[in-house]
Structures are given as C-alpha cells and as structure tokens.
Design a protein around this motif. Structure first.
Motif, PDB file in Angstrom:
ATOM      1  N   THR A  24      54.084  15.671  44.058  1.00  0.00           N
ATOM      2  CA  THR A  24      54.306  15.542  42.622  1.00  0.00           C
ATOM      3  C   THR A  24      54.000  14.129  42.156  1.00  0.00           C
ATOM      4  O   THR A  24      53.351  13.916  41.135  1.00  0.00           O
ATOM      5  CB  THR A  24      55.766  15.897  42.270  1.00  0.00           C
ATOM      6  N   THR A  32      50.240  13.507  42.202  1.00  0.00           N
ATOM      7  CA  THR A  32      49.590  14.165  41.071  1.00  0.00           C
ATOM      8  C   THR A  32      49.869  13.405  39.794  1.00  0.00           C
ATOM      9  O   THR A  32      48.983  13.195  38.962  1.00  0.00           O
ATOM     10  CB  THR A  32      50.103  15.617  40.937  1.00  0.00           C
ATOM     11  N   PHE A  33      51.127  12.978  39.633  1.00  0.00           N
ATOM     12  CA  PHE A  33      51.538  12.231  38.444  1.00  0.00           C
ATOM     13  C   PHE A  33      50.701  10.961  38.309  1.00  0.00           C
ATOM     14  O   PHE A  33      50.186  10.650  37.243  1.00  0.00           O
ATOM     15  CB  PHE A  33      53.020  11.869  38.569  1.00  0.00           C
ATOM     16  N   ALA A  45      47.781  10.335  39.611  1.00  0.00           N
ATOM     17  CA  ALA A  45      46.374  10.650  39.382  1.00  0.00           C
ATOM     18  C   ALA A  45      46.120  10.976  37.916  1.00  0.00           C
ATOM     19  O   ALA A  45      45.048  10.675  37.381  1.00  0.00           O
ATOM     20  CB  ALA A  45      45.959  11.815  40.272  1.00  0.00           C
ATOM     21  N   ASP A  46      47.078  11.610  37.258  1.00  0.00           N
ATOM     22  CA  ASP A  46      46.926  12.003  35.852  1.00  0.00           C
ATOM     23  C   ASP A  46      47.321  10.892  34.885  1.00  0.00           C
ATOM     24  O   ASP A  46      47.123  11.025  33.684  1.00  0.00           O
ATOM     25  CB  ASP A  46      47.798  13.232  35.556  1.00  0.00           C
ATOM     26  N   TYR A  47      47.889   9.835  35.392  1.00  0.00           N
ATOM     27  CA  TYR A  47      48.394   8.762  34.528  1.00  0.00           C
ATOM     28  C   TYR A  47      47.251   8.024  33.841  1.00  0.00           C
ATOM     29  O   TYR A  47      46.248   7.688  34.499  1.00  0.00           O
ATOM     30  CB  TYR A  47      49.217   7.772  35.368  1.00  0.00           C
ATOM     31  N   SER A  82      49.137  10.352  30.919  1.00  0.00           N
ATOM     32  CA  SER A  82      48.967  11.668  30.296  1.00  0.00           C
ATOM     33  C   SER A  82      49.640  11.735  28.931  1.00  0.00           C
ATOM     34  O   SER A  82      49.607  12.774  28.271  1.00  0.00           O
ATOM     35  CB  SER A  82      49.551  12.755  31.213  1.00  0.00           C
ATOM     36  N   LYS A  83      50.252  10.620  28.522  1.00  0.00           N
ATOM     37  CA  LYS A  83      50.884  10.540  27.195  1.00  0.00           C
ATOM     38  C   LYS A  83      50.901   9.078  26.752  1.00  0.00           C
ATOM     39  O   LYS A  83      50.468   8.190  27.493  1.00  0.00           O
ATOM     40  CB  LYS A  83      52.308  11.091  27.251  1.00  0.00           C
ATOM     41  N   LYS A  98      46.901   0.955  38.465  1.00  0.00           N
ATOM     42  CA  LYS A  98      46.087   1.296  37.295  1.00  0.00           C
ATOM     43  C   LYS A  98      46.362   0.349  36.133  1.00  0.00           C
ATOM     44  O   LYS A  98      45.439  -0.118  35.458  1.00  0.00           O
ATOM     45  CB  LYS A  98      46.359   2.743  36.867  1.00  0.00           C
TER      46      LYS A  98
END
Length: 334
Positions: free
Chosen positions: A16, A19-20, A22-24, A26-27, A266
C-alpha cells in the motif's frame, strides 16, 4: 498462524505504501507558511513553489498561518498525517523554540525537503564612525569603553546572535545596546547617527552601503561575498569565528518525520529543480541571499550546527529560558 497473519499484514502495508508513493501526488498538497503575507518567508515560498509544482506534477496550495513566532504553523503540520500532503514552509526560528520557551518541538520532528537559501550577516557602521573595519572598531571599543552604540532587535534576532558571537569570540564588549523594532528602523537610525554600529542581513543593508550612507566593517561568513567582494570577512580578523560560521537566517521546506522515503525523494527533487529556476535565483540574488539547495544528511548537518552554535551563544548571553543542555544540544567543540 499468527506469524502468517503478521507477515500478510506487513506485506499489505508495504504494498500500500509503495503504491501510495508511486501515485504521489494524487491530490492537492497544503503548504503552510509560518509567517504573514508579504514577509520574506512568504515571498520566497510563493516564488519557488510554482517552479517546484511543474517538476512535481502536482498542486501546492499555500496558506499563511501566523502566531507564536511560527510555532502555531509548526505544531499544526506536526499534527497532520506524515504523508507528504502537508508541507511546512519556514525559516530558522523553530531551532530556538525549546531554549526560548516557545514550544517542545523543532525541526528534529521534521525531515528537511530543501534548505533553499540563507542570509549573510554583515556589520555596518555610520558613515562618519571613527573606524573603517572590524579591527578598527575593536580598537575603538577598547579605547572608549561604554561609548559605542550598537543596534538590537530583541532576543533571537540576527543582531542579538551576532553580538553574542562577538562577545564569545572577543570577550565581553563594553558597548551600549540600543533596541529597535526591526532591521528597518535600526538601519534608519544608523544612517541618522542615533547608533554607531548595526549587525544586519546583507540584503537589508546593501543598498545603503552602495549609496554611501553606511560603511561595511566585516561580512560574517567564511568566504568573500560576490556582492561586496571588497569587504573583508570576519574570519580574516579572527579565525575563531569559524566555529560558528557559516550562519544566517534561512528558508526551508519540511515534512513531518515518518513521511515515506519515496515521497520525500519526490518532493526533494521537485524543490531542488524549482530552486534552480532563473527567476527564483535572480530574486534571491537581488535580495542578497546565498543559494543553498541542500537536503538529506547535508541539510540535517547544517541544521544541527546552526542550532548548536546559536542556542549556546544565546545561552551565554543570558537570553534563553532554558539551557541547550536540557535538550541534548552540545556546546560547540564538545
């Protein structure tokens, strides 16, 4: 069976988190600025962040959260989830909170995303002062005890730290401290002859120097300054200053400790890229700030040395509420 369950849960958490990250992001990301609109920290953060957003591929919504000498903003961010969606955009003040009795948290509760730039202290004098450099000032103080008037802006401010540094390095100076409500009024008083000497940030004093309204005595740094290459550095008069230098007010972006490493990476990469933008570099250069652009271990080392030197200087000057020793901050050289 219990071990299998624990292993499965651990694997799920790891997956989790990965994945979090990698998607960062997302808001939207919230950027909390410690100081009010229009101030130096506000200007710096609103200048660099749009360039960092481009590199990050996300949006940072900035808001000013004032009060408690920046402590309200710091405590707010510390209380949010350590997920990279709340950034603290601050300056050097939190490193003094514990010894000044302003709070029990500081940057040790955060991860430095990027220390963007720092100010350079300079000692300036009235243009008619009977000395032209740091050595001449020191000789004047010895020959005329209790006569030199030095500007001050309160405990923890740049003038108080530089004055404490001089007292530590040179021995207690017999001078008169004259308080003012900020650098601006103090530098105005200096030019009008109400005080003789003022420690200030180079960016605030450089125009007055160039106009001939005040004269520079020494730059408090370990290297010559490109803006004023003819002005000597204080270590050329006394090498003992190297214990505390480089020093100066700084600006940085932070996240709460515990933020995932990938997210930190990042953000660090994005702000490092943003800090290279020519518009931002020009802004910092025009204001007399020295670019840093450091993160990770290098940033943590800088913060530790800054806190160590500054808190003990203020402690020895009798300006703290508690000893740095109470918080495990060692005296420089120990």
């Amino acid at each position: 069976m219990r071990k299998l369950v624990i292993s499965a849960v651990s694997a799920l958490v790891f997956a989790t988190t990965s994945t979090f990250a990698a998607d960062y992001p997302s808001k939207e990301i919230q950027g909390v600025i410690q100081w009010g609109a229009g101030g130096s920290t506000d200007t710096v953060m609103r200048s660099v962040t749009p360039h960092a957003e481009e590199a990050l591929g996300g949006t940072v919504v900035m808001q000013n959260m004032t009060g408690g000498v920046g402590a309200i903003a710091l405590n707010y961010v510390a209380g949010q989830a350590a997920d990279g969606y709340t950034l603290l955009m601050g300056a050097e003040n939190p490193l003094l909170y514990k010894v000044m009795g302003l709070g029990d948290k500081d940057y040790s509760d955060f991860i430095p995303i990027n220390l963007l730039a720092r100010g350079t202290p300079i000692l300036v004098a009235n243009k008619d002062a009977p000395f032209d450099d740091y050595a001449g000032m020191m000789a004047y103080i010895k020959e005329n005890p209790g006569e030199l008037r030095v500007g001050a802006t309160g405990p923890g401010g740049l003038p108080s730290v530089i004055t404490a540094m001089m007292n530590t390095i040179e021995g207690k100076l017999d001078v008169i401290s004259v308080p003012y409500d900020g650098d601006g009024p103090a530098l105005t008083a200096l030019q009008g002859g109400a005080i003789d000497v003022m420690p200030a940030v180079l960016g605030a004093a450089i125009e007055g120097i160039r106009a001939g309204n005040m004269k520079p005595l020494a730059i408090f740094d370990v290297a010559q300054n490109e803006k004023l290459p003819e002005v000597p550095i204080v270590t050329s008069f006394n090498a003992d200053y190297e214990t505390y230098l480089p020093w100066g007010p700084f600006f940085g972006v932070f996240v709460a400790s515990g933020t995932p490493d990938d997210v930190v990476a990042k953000l660090s990469a994005a702000y490092a890229e943003g800090a290279k933008n020519p518009e931002f570099v020009e802004l910092m250069d025009n204001r007399g700030f020295k670019m840093m652009g450091i993160s990770g271990a290098e940033a943590e080392e800088f913060l530790a040395k800054w806190q160590q030197g500054t808190t003990w200087l203020l402690q020895d000057a009798g300006l703290t509420k508690a000893s740095p020793e109470e918080f495990g901050i060692k005296r420089p050289g120990q």
